[in-house]
Scaffold this motif. Structure first.
Motif, PDB file in Angstrom:
ATOM      1  N   MET A 252      97.548  81.567  11.201  1.00 14.15           N
ATOM      2  CA  MET A 252      96.653  82.333  11.958  1.00 14.15           C
ATOM      3  C   MET A 252      94.904  80.493  12.010  1.00 14.15           C
ATOM      4  O   MET A 252      94.424  80.754  12.708  1.00 14.15           O
ATOM      5  N   GLY A 253      95.677  79.245  11.775  1.00  8.19           N
ATOM      6  CA  GLY A 253      94.842  78.369  11.753  1.00  8.19           C
ATOM      7  C   GLY A 253      93.569  78.032  10.352  1.00  8.19           C
ATOM      8  O   GLY A 253      93.025  77.743  11.243  1.00  8.19           O
ATOM      9  N   ALA A 254      93.599  78.776   9.715  1.00  8.34           N
ATOM     10  CA  ALA A 254      92.917  78.830   8.838  1.00  8.34           C
ATOM     11  C   ALA A 254      92.266  77.345   7.841  1.00  8.34           C
ATOM     12  O   ALA A 254      91.135  77.597   7.220  1.00  8.34           O
ATOM     13  N   GLY A 255      93.318  76.309   8.287  1.00 14.53           N
ATOM     14  CA  GLY A 255      93.038  74.843   7.379  1.00 14.53           C
ATOM     15  C   GLY A 255      92.906  75.317   5.896  1.00 14.53           C
ATOM     16  O   GLY A 255      94.004  76.277   5.596  1.00 14.53           O
ATOM     17  N   SER A 256      91.578  74.896   5.717  1.00 14.49           N
ATOM     18  CA  SER A 256      91.759  74.738   3.442  1.00 14.49           C
ATOM     19  C   SER A 256      90.984  76.042   2.943  1.00 14.49           C
ATOM     20  O   SER A 256      91.434  76.042   1.850  1.00 14.49           O
ATOM     21  N   GLY A 257      90.839  77.539   4.309  1.00 14.57           N
ATOM     22  CA  GLY A 257      90.540  78.172   4.312  1.00 14.57           C
ATOM     23  C   GLY A 257      91.947  79.390   3.588  1.00 14.57           C
ATOM     24  O   GLY A 257      91.941  80.081   3.083  1.00 14.57           O
ATOM     25  N   ALA A 258      93.143  78.562   3.839  1.00 14.58           N
ATOM     26  CA  ALA A 258      94.465  79.625   3.574  1.00 14.58           C
ATOM     27  C   ALA A 258      93.829  79.318   2.139  1.00 14.58           C
ATOM     28  O   ALA A 258      95.280  80.357   1.782  1.00 14.58           O
ATOM     29  N   GLY A 259      94.224  78.458   1.324  1.00 14.43           N
ATOM     30  CA  GLY A 259      94.381  78.387  -0.130  1.00 14.43           C
ATOM     31  C   GLY A 259      92.561  79.361  -0.854  1.00 14.43           C
ATOM     32  O   GLY A 259      92.393  79.032  -2.039  1.00 14.43           O
ATOM     33  N   GLU A 260      92.201  79.767  -0.148  1.00 16.26           N
ATOM     34  CA  GLU A 260      90.467  79.871  -0.997  1.00 16.26           C
ATOM     35  C   GLU A 260      90.198  81.668  -0.456  1.00 16.26           C
ATOM     36  O   GLU A 260      88.972  82.281  -0.170  1.00 16.26           O
ATOM     37  N   ALA A 261      91.801  82.249   0.086  1.00 15.76           N
ATOM     38  CA  ALA A 261      90.589  83.780   0.610  1.00 15.76           C
ATOM     39  C   ALA A 261      91.448  85.039  -0.578  1.00 15.76           C
ATOM     40  O   ALA A 261      93.107  84.502  -1.205  1.00 15.76           O
ATOM     41  N   ILE A 262      91.302  85.369  -0.557  1.00 14.64           N
ATOM     42  CA  ILE A 262      91.618  86.786  -1.892  1.00 14.64           C
ATOM     43  C   ILE A 262      91.763  88.160  -0.742  1.00 14.64           C
ATOM     44  O   ILE A 262      91.461  88.138   0.102  1.00 14.64           O
ATOM     45  N   ARG A 263      93.000  88.922  -1.311  1.00 14.40           N
ATOM     46  CA  ARG A 263      93.150  90.340  -0.831  1.00 14.40           C
ATOM     47  C   ARG A 263      92.901  91.137  -1.769  1.00 14.40           C
ATOM     48  O   ARG A 263      92.797  91.253  -2.946  1.00 14.40           O
ATOM     49  N   VAL A 264      91.865  92.716  -0.977  1.00 16.66           N
ATOM     50  CA  VAL A 264      91.567  93.732  -1.460  1.00 16.66           C
ATOM     51  C   VAL A 264      91.974  94.465  -1.135  1.00 16.66           C
ATOM     52  O   VAL A 264      92.280  94.500   0.194  1.00 16.66           O
ATOM     53  N   SER A 265      92.293  95.304  -1.459  1.00 13.30           N
ATOM     54  CA  SER A 265      93.706  96.383  -0.989  1.00 13.30           C
ATOM     55  C   SER A 265      93.074  97.712  -1.782  1.00 13.30           C
ATOM     56  O   SER A 265      93.158  97.995  -3.461  1.00 13.30           O
ATOM     57  N   LEU A 266      93.038  98.576  -0.874  1.00 15.88           N
ATOM     58  CA  LEU A 266      92.517  99.493  -1.624  1.00 15.88           C
ATOM     59  C   LEU A 266      93.832 101.499  -1.633  1.00 15.88           C
ATOM     60  O   LEU A 266      93.644 100.944  -0.718  1.00 15.88           O
ATOM     61  N   GLY A 267      93.490 102.035  -2.246  1.00 15.69           N
ATOM     62  CA  GLY A 267      93.959 103.335  -2.116  1.00 15.69           C
ATOM     63  C   GLY A 267      93.795 104.199  -1.819  1.00 15.69           C
ATOM     64  O   GLY A 267      92.077 104.574  -2.015  1.00 15.69           O
ATOM     65  N   PRO A 268      93.437 105.579  -1.661  1.00 18.74           N
ATOM     66  CA  PRO A 268      93.209 106.348  -0.967  1.00 18.74           C
ATOM     67  C   PRO A 268      91.805 107.493  -2.809  1.00 18.74           C
ATOM     68  O   PRO A 268      91.687 108.068  -2.595  1.00 18.74           O
ATOM     69  N   THR A 269      92.757 106.609  -3.328  1.00 17.69           N
ATOM     70  CA  THR A 269      91.779 107.049  -4.646  1.00 17.69           C
ATOM     71  C   THR A 269      90.781 106.154  -5.369  1.00 17.69           C
ATOM     72  O   THR A 269      89.825 106.469  -5.888  1.00 17.69           O
ATOM     73  N   THR A 270      90.542 104.863  -4.679  1.00 19.26           N
ATOM     74  CA  THR A 270      89.329 104.345  -4.490  1.00 19.26           C
ATOM     75  C   THR A 270      87.871 104.629  -4.486  1.00 19.26           C
ATOM     76  O   THR A 270      87.670 105.328  -3.254  1.00 19.26           O
ATOM     77  N   THR A 271      86.724 104.888  -5.065  1.00 14.51           N
ATOM     78  CA  THR A 271      85.705 105.390  -4.702  1.00 14.51           C
ATOM     79  C   THR A 271      85.081 104.943  -4.325  1.00 14.51           C
ATOM     80  O   THR A 271      85.112 103.298  -4.767  1.00 14.51           O
ATOM     81  N   GLN A 272      83.619 104.755  -3.319  1.00 16.46           N
ATOM     82  CA  GLN A 272      82.559 104.103  -3.201  1.00 16.46           C
ATOM     83  C   GLN A 272      81.860 103.267  -4.674  1.00 16.46           C
ATOM     84  O   GLN A 272      81.411 102.444  -4.246  1.00 16.46           O
TER      85      GLN A 272
END
Ligand code: PLP
Length: 365
Positions: free
Chosen positions: A320-340
């Motif tokens: 996607m052209g993120a450059g050095s950002g490609a090594g600096e990202a985390i994934r946060v993934s939610l589910g149906p029981t995740t709360t506010q």
């Protein structure tokens, strides 16, 4: 850590109660689904009922469902028999497709992680592929690909189309028939079913080359006694899935952006899965973030963790052209029981970490 806040549903969702109950019931049965006696027929019925449930959830009433040992195997079954150099795949395919088709033509994506359709048309005309592989939703960014359009163009050029639907299935409405693809892989453990179970949805008439031959199970396409309990658990989870709302994901992203101006949300401009956020903290290696958040009581993952647990820069973000950002990202993934509350706690922890490791002026106090 029992009290950890679990925000890694794209890696694996917690087992749904309905799946646990269906599996417990199946574990209490003795029969082999290929046996003709009553016990065998009862096991067979579980498998056939499950086939209907998966077909319904996938919008695939007319299609064949072949149960497999997971999404990876379903992808491999669909691609088996094709030489890589007669295929095209998107630059952001999951490793299991990327590795199986190593050497295939690669269709680039734009800065939001969606397939560049113009370049796709050019590659179709130039390479005249026999097969095109494109995922429905990306596991790292959640970006949703224009699969129906890709299938239309590919079929027009005489190519078959395989879709990795593993992250989309059960999270957004998936309509196999409307997508118009020939095959689609799905997996149980992303939606609250057990790990190690999946299925390939295949258009009637799509010729498949089995990976495992021998018995006649699964219409001769996957030899070996079926994992009856796993399949029953998969179906039970599928029956209770419902499309998720993006409200909590949006709340999280808004909070991070408002409190830390350096925050990067990858693929924010693309249609995305409602549960996935790929968040960059400039200058801080993803592994450092994941480990610090883990110590703070949050389970998230780096874009591309290998089975060894090591983290490398994300191939998807690099494409996607993120450059050095490609090594600096985390994934946060939610589910149906995740709360506010969980999301708000995470947002506070992430911002505190960012201010500590990559201090920037705060945009809002
Ligand atoms: N495809 C995608 C997009 C995935 O995210 C995954 C799992 O992470 C797979 C395939 C593999 O599925 P499984 O873990 O069931 O083999």
């Amino acid at each position: 850590m029992a009290s950890q806040i679990y925000l890694d549903w794209n890696a694996s969702a917690p087992l749904a109660d309905s799946a646990r109950a269906a599996m417990a019931h199946a574990f209490g049965m003795a029969g082999n689904p290929s046996s003709v006696h009553a016990a065998g027929r009862a096991a067979r019925k579980l498998v056939e009922d499950a086939r209907i449930a998966i077909a319904e959830t996938a919008g695939a009433g007319e299609a064949r469902i072949v149960f497999t040992g997971g999404g990876t195997e379903a992808n491999a079954l669909a691609l088996n028999g094709f030489a890589a150099d007669e295929c095209l795949m998107s630059a952001v395919e999951h490793d299991c497709v990327w590795t199986k088709l190593a050497g295939a033509g690669v269709v680039p994506v734009d800065a939001n992680g969606t397939v560049d359709l113009r370049e796709f048309e050019r590659l179709l005309a130039e390479r005249k592929p026999k097969l095109v592989a494109v995922m429905l939703a990306n596991n790292e960014t959640g970006a949703i690909q224009p699969v129906a359009e890709i299938a239309r163009l590919a079929h027009g050029a005489g190519a078959r189309v395989h879709c990795d639907g593993v992250q989309a299935f059960g999270r957004i409405p998936v309509d196999f028939a409307a997508l118009g693809v020939d095959t689609m892989a799905v997996s149980a453990h992303k939606i609250g079913g057990p790990q190690g179970v999946g299925a390939l949805v295949a258009r009637k008439g799509a010729v498949l080359q089995p990976l495992v031959a021998g018995g006649g199970q699964e219409q001769g396409l996957r030899a070996g006694t079926q994992n009856v309990a796993g399949i029953a658990g998969f179906a039970a989870a599928a029956r209770v899935t419902a499309p998720m709302s993006p409200a909590l994901r949006d709340r999280l992203e808004t909070a991070l952006r408002e409190t830390y101006v350096g925050c990067v949300i990858h693929a924010a401009g693309a249609p995305r899965l409602p549960n996935t956020s790929c968040i960059g903290m400039p200058g801080v290696p993803a592994q450092t973030q994941v480990m610090a958040l883990d110590l703070g009581g949050f389970a998230v993952s780096a874009g591309a963790a290998c089975s060894s647990g090591k983290v490398k820069a994300s191939r998807t973000l690099a494409a996607m052209g993120a450059g050095s950002g490609a090594g600096e990202a985390i994934r946060v993934s939610l589910g149906p029981t995740t709360t506010q509350n969980e999301i708000d706690e995470f947002a506070r922890a992430w911002t505190a970490l960012a201010m500590r490791l990559a201090p920037l002026p705060a945009a809002a106090a």
